[in-house]
Design an enzyme around this catalytic site. Sequence first.
Site, PDB file in Angstrom:
ATOM      1  N   ASP A   1       0.822  -1.204   0.000  1.00 46.33           N
ATOM      2  CA  ASP A   1       0.000   0.000   0.000  1.00 46.33           C
ATOM      3  C   ASP A   1       0.858   1.256   0.000  1.00 46.33           C
ATOM      4  O   ASP A   1       2.077   1.201   0.178  1.00 46.33           O
ATOM      5  CB  ASP A   1      -0.906   0.020   1.239  1.00 46.33           C
ATOM      6  CG  ASP A   1      -1.990  -1.041   1.195  1.00 46.33           C
ATOM      7  OD1 ASP A   1      -2.351  -1.463   0.081  1.00 46.33           O
ATOM      8  OD2 ASP A   1      -2.474  -1.436   2.269  1.00 46.33           O
TER       9      ASP A   1
ATOM     10  N   TYR B   1       6.909 -10.080   6.635  1.00 42.63           N
ATOM     11  CA  TYR B   1       6.818  -8.640   6.873  1.00 42.63           C
ATOM     12  C   TYR B   1       7.406  -8.313   8.242  1.00 42.63           C
ATOM     13  O   TYR B   1       7.322  -9.110   9.182  1.00 42.63           O
ATOM     14  CB  TYR B   1       5.364  -8.165   6.848  1.00 42.63           C
ATOM     15  CG  TYR B   1       4.775  -8.000   5.466  1.00 42.63           C
ATOM     16  CD1 TYR B   1       4.814  -6.765   4.813  1.00 42.63           C
ATOM     17  CD2 TYR B   1       4.177  -9.071   4.813  1.00 42.63           C
ATOM     18  CE1 TYR B   1       4.261  -6.612   3.548  1.00 42.63           C
ATOM     19  CE2 TYR B   1       3.625  -8.927   3.549  1.00 42.63           C
ATOM     20  CZ  TYR B   1       3.669  -7.690   2.926  1.00 42.63           C
ATOM     21  OH  TYR B   1       3.129  -7.540   1.669  1.00 42.63           O
TER      22      TYR B   1
END
Length: 255
Positions: free
Chosen positions: A52, A111
């Site tokens: 994003d 992540y």
Amino acid sequence: MPRYKLTIEYDGGPFCGWQYQTNGPSVQGALEAAVKAICGDDVRVHGAGRTDAGVHALAQVAHCDIARHFMPDRLRDGLNAHLRPHPIGVLEAEIVPDSFEARFSARRRHYIYRIANRRANLAIDVGRVWRVPRPLDTEAMHAAAQRLLGKHDFTTFRDTECQAKSPEKTLDQLDVIRNGDNVSIITSARSYLHSQVRSMVGSLVWVGHGRWNADDLSGALAARRREACGPVAPPDGLYLARVDYEGSIPLRQDR
């Protein structure tokens, strides 16, 4: 036509995300412009993860098909030259079989979410970590995080605009590690829902502040309602750290 695998790092701050957008610069758009500058053709660059706006990458993986044959090192260096002054670096280029797909061949995505748990303002890492001034109980956060491991319906931690067909995902790792004022939340899974990681991080911060306990986090998961989620952490601290494929060496994280 050779297929190339690219390993890429970038600062997501200036971009509207990985995916090409008409309303702002994207990482994908910058890479495709660099490829065109080298070979003269419009080439689609496919990423392993559609990060994003504001989300960073330490080792995003992408693939593209280029009609002209390049030595991998020359392709890497040429792309880096044409990517200036964008905060994007091509770390590695390699020729791969036509069957390789950056997104669909991925076995696991790792992540890292970085938190600066301190009162002082950020001077060096502005836009690259989330500053949380109130003390965090990271032991409580880690213990609660283990409630989210395994296969679950993660509707609570899913953005309302998520387009995934199913809310079920299998979370393989969710660790909370403190090193002084620096807190890292490390997670691994084959794939994630839109905003899932940031939603889990924000909820864990509520645990760290004592607003929630582990049972509250489990209850939020079981509710399967977006409204049951805690706050969504800002994108600044989130990094796509690594993407694993068949034959990858396992990534170990010691607490």
